[in-house]
Scaffold this motif. Structure first.
Motif, PDB file in Angstrom:
ATOM      1  N   GLY A 183       0.814  -1.211   0.000  1.00 15.44           N
ATOM      2  CA  GLY A 183       0.000   0.000   0.000  1.00 15.44           C
ATOM      3  C   GLY A 183       0.842   1.252   0.000  1.00 15.44           C
ATOM      4  N   LEU A 184       1.930   1.239   0.756  1.00 13.27           N
ATOM      5  CA  LEU A 184       2.823   2.394   0.786  1.00 13.27           C
ATOM      6  C   LEU A 184       3.492   2.609  -0.562  1.00 13.27           C
ATOM      7  N   VAL A 185       3.989   1.540  -1.148  1.00 12.86           N
ATOM      8  CA  VAL A 185       4.673   1.646  -2.441  1.00 12.86           C
ATOM      9  C   VAL A 185       3.707   2.130  -3.520  1.00 12.86           C
ATOM     10  N   SER A 186       2.497   1.591  -3.519  1.00 19.44           N
ATOM     11  CA  SER A 186       1.503   2.006  -4.503  1.00 19.44           C
ATOM     12  C   SER A 186       1.160   3.482  -4.349  1.00 19.44           C
ATOM     13  N   LEU A 187       0.964   3.939  -3.113  1.00 18.49           N
ATOM     14  CA  LEU A 187       0.653   5.343  -2.872  1.00 18.49           C
ATOM     15  C   LEU A 187       1.820   6.231  -3.259  1.00 18.49           C
ATOM     16  N   ARG A 188       3.022   5.796  -2.914  1.00 12.45           N
ATOM     17  CA  ARG A 188       4.224   6.550  -3.268  1.00 12.45           C
ATOM     18  C   ARG A 188       4.340   6.719  -4.774  1.00 12.45           C
ATOM     19  N   GLU A 189       4.150   5.636  -5.520  1.00  7.30           N
ATOM     20  CA  GLU A 189       4.279   5.710  -6.973  1.00  7.30           C
ATOM     21  C   GLU A 189       3.209   6.608  -7.588  1.00  7.30           C
ATOM     22  N   ALA A 190       2.007   6.548  -7.044  1.00  3.87           N
ATOM     23  CA  ALA A 190       0.926   7.391  -7.557  1.00  3.87           C
ATOM     24  C   ALA A 190       1.238   8.864  -7.325  1.00  3.87           C
ATOM     25  N   VAL A 207       5.575  15.249  -0.309  1.00  9.17           N
ATOM     26  CA  VAL A 207       6.097  13.886  -0.440  1.00  9.17           C
ATOM     27  C   VAL A 207       7.274  13.900  -1.402  1.00  9.17           C
ATOM     28  N   GLU A 208       8.417  13.485  -0.899  1.00 11.03           N
ATOM     29  CA  GLU A 208       9.632  13.495  -1.708  1.00 11.03           C
ATOM     30  C   GLU A 208      10.628  12.502  -1.126  1.00 11.03           C
ATOM     31  N   PRO A 209      11.215  11.629  -1.954  1.00 11.11           N
ATOM     32  CA  PRO A 209      12.217  10.703  -1.424  1.00 11.11           C
ATOM     33  C   PRO A 209      13.390  11.475  -0.836  1.00 11.11           C
ATOM     34  N   GLY A 210      13.793  11.112   0.354  1.00 14.61           N
ATOM     35  CA  GLY A 210      14.920  11.785   1.004  1.00 14.61           C
ATOM     36  C   GLY A 210      15.762  10.791   1.763  1.00 14.61           C
ATOM     37  N   PHE A 211      16.967  11.211   2.093  1.00 19.92           N
ATOM     38  CA  PHE A 211      17.900  10.306   2.755  1.00 19.92           C
ATOM     39  C   PHE A 211      17.606  10.125   4.248  1.00 19.92           C
ATOM     40  N   ILE A 212      17.087  11.176   4.902  1.00 25.25           N
ATOM     41  CA  ILE A 212      17.054  11.218   6.357  1.00 25.25           C
ATOM     42  C   ILE A 212      15.714  10.729   6.907  1.00 25.25           C
ATOM     43  N   GLU A 241      13.424  13.181   8.827  1.00 24.23           N
ATOM     44  CA  GLU A 241      12.837  14.240   8.011  1.00 24.23           C
ATOM     45  C   GLU A 241      11.887  13.687   6.961  1.00 24.23           C
ATOM     46  N   ALA A 242      11.659  12.382   6.972  1.00 25.95           N
ATOM     47  CA  ALA A 242      10.861  11.740   5.934  1.00 25.95           C
ATOM     48  C   ALA A 242       9.390  12.086   6.069  1.00 25.95           C
ATOM     49  N   ASP A 243       8.703  12.181   4.940  1.00 23.35           N
ATOM     50  CA  ASP A 243       7.260  12.377   4.937  1.00 23.35           C
ATOM     51  C   ASP A 243       6.580  11.086   5.389  1.00 23.35           C
ATOM     52  N   GLU A 244       5.273  11.183   5.617  1.00 23.11           N
ATOM     53  CA  GLU A 244       4.524  10.048   6.162  1.00 23.11           C
ATOM     54  C   GLU A 244       4.470   8.857   5.209  1.00 23.11           C
TER      55      GLU A 244
END
Length: 490
Positions: free
Chosen positions: A173-180, A331-336, A339-342
């Motif tokens: 579910g997370l991966v699907s939401l992230r990709e969308a 929402v943005e991929p980040g290293f930390i 600081e990550a989004d939900e």
């Protein structure tokens, strides 16, 4: 006096000494001069030796065998003391003291290596810590899985297999939401100016008060890695600042206030007893995450926060409250991780869970950790790690020996999803108060239904009592889908 009375009198002294040890750790991260590290390591080893001797005192076994609980509270006290005694008696005093000494020294070594982007400077210390953690886990496991034994120290009653199953249910579910989301053309703008540290700290104090943090029994200081420390009448938090990112300070503060107000809210009847603290780290994280995310990043609360940001910093390039809400929830991929989004946060935790299980099992050598981390991060996030502080040197946890801690962050998110669903049903006018910066309805409900009870119930029972259901991933995925679906017009 009865056996139970003798046991509880002894236990209160042990709990008081443990609070002193915690204060030493707090001081090390906030006030201690850097040149004191070697001496502090010896101090920590000495007090851990005293604590271990008390936690394994043969009289505990005698009192536990003879004690007759008069009520449910006494039964819970005995349950927690027995659990600690059974675990601690399996760990040699020498090993407990060595872990305390090495992990105290390691905090400074890690911080310096992180600042200097020098993995090789920290690797030998981490190798020692992993070796000691394996030894400790094996001792407590008594022939079972060492990682499971370490995990039980943070989330009693939960196995690595159960956590893996929850993560497996959550990941698609997370991966699907992230990709969308990343497939849309909606990109909230980033902040592009400096925010004075003094104003950030002042705002963090205001936000902490908005969430009910009691400064008569607490304080805010700065640390490399924000944390909450203490329980009962002395619960302290730390935060951090970044010149171009005031959200780092604001939301680190809200997160730690979630931990701290939990401890401050526990019934005073349980002060300096095993019940006078959070039920588990997963339950603890449910409080920090629901404060930070479901409440602190909600549209009504961010509308209030937008006004306070303007008062603190003047105009800062964000047009209105709606744009500010989108920015806070970008929402943005980040290293930390911190600081990550939900949407991305739990993917960070799943990666660490797999890596630390492999480290403890001996399937991953410390020397190979950076390569394993970087390869997994690239696969999960689509970005190549550019430096150690953005990779395996970013978190303090392994340097202080907290193996088994990481998965409780995502457990906390899962718990928070269920709690938020129950909270919204119980408080239909919640948003009205949040829009004024008034979290009282939410924090009162959490205090009444969860926080005041401390460790009276097991972690699973704590969540079930508050929500009416066993922990499951559905409420969290539902919340994330609804919130980010609206934000990104999915």
């Amino acid at each position: 006096m009865t056996a139970y009375d003798d046991l509880m009198a002894f236990q209160r002294e042990t709990e008081a000494l443990a609070q002193i040890a915690g204060r030493l750790s707090w001081d090390q991260e906030t006030m201690m001069p850097p040149g004191a590290a070697v001496q502090r390591a010896e101090e920590m080893a000495a007090i851990e030796t005293v604590l271990h001797a008390r936690r394994t005192d043969p009289r505990l076994g005698e009192w536990l065998a003879a004690a007759e609980p008069a009520d449910a509270v006494a039964e819970a006290q005995l349950r927690e003391i027995r659990r600690s005694y059974d675990r601690q008696t399996k760990v040699p005093a020498r090993l407990a003291a060595e872990i305390a000494r090495i992990t105290s020294l390691a905090q400074g070594i890690w911080a310096e290596a992180r600042a200097n982007e020098d993995w090789e400077a920290f690797a030998p210390t981490l190798q020692t810590i992993v070796r000691l953690a394996r030894e400790e886990g094996a001792a407590m496991a008594d022939g079972g899985d060492p990682y499971a034994a370490l995990l039980a120290g943070y989330e009693p009653g939960t196995s690595p297999e159960e956590i893996a199953a929850l993560f497996d249910a959550l990941r698609p579910g997370l991966v699907s939401l992230r990709e969308a989301i990343l497939g849309t053309e909606i990109t909230p703008p980033a902040l592009d100016r400096e925010f004075p540290e003094e104003a950030q700290i002042a705002l963090s104090r205001e936000v902490a008060q908005a969430f009910g943090y009691n400064f008569a029994h607490g304080r805010i200081d700065k640390a490399v890695h924000p944390f909450s420390s203490g329980s009962g009448l002395d619960v302290r938090i730390t935060t951090r600042t970044a010149p171009h990112d005031p959200f780092n300070c604001v939301y680190s503060t809200i997160h730690e206030v979630g931990h701290a107000t939990y401890e401050q809210a526990v019934s005073r009847d349980y002060l300096l007893t095993p019940l006078g603290q959070g039920a588990s780290m997963g339950v603890h994280e449910s409080q920090s995450r629901i404060y930070e995310n479901q409440l602190g990043r909600s549209a009504p609360f961010t509308a209030w926060l937008f006004g306070r940001m303007q008062a603190a910093f003047g105009g800062f390039g964000v047009e209105d409250a709606e744009a500010f809400y989108a920015l806070v929830n970008r929402v943005e991929p980040g290293f930390i991780r911190t600081e990550a989004d939900e949407v991305h946060y739990n993917l960070h935790i799943m990666m660490r869970f797999d890596l630390e299980r492999a480290l403890i099992a001996g399937d991953l050598a410390v020397a190979d950790l950076p390569d394993a981390w970087n390869a997994r991060f690239l696969a999960d996030f689509g970005k190549a790690v550019d430096r150690p502080s953005n990779g395996c040197l970013q978190d303090v946890h392994w340097s202080v020996g907290l193996f088994g801690y990481f998965p409780t962050y995502t457990l906390g998110n899962i718990y928070a999803g269920a709690l938020y669903a129950a909270l919204r049903e119980a408080c239909p006018d919640l948003d009205t108060g949040l829009a004024r910066g008034d979290t009282g309805a939410a924090t009162a409900w959490l205090r009444e239904n969860l926080q005041q009870h401390g460790a009276l119930r097991t972690p699973a029972e704590t969540i079930r009592a508050a929500t009416g259901q066993a922990p499951q991933v559905g409420p969290l995925l539902g919340y994330l889908g609804e919130k980010f679906g609206a934000l990104y017009r999915l």
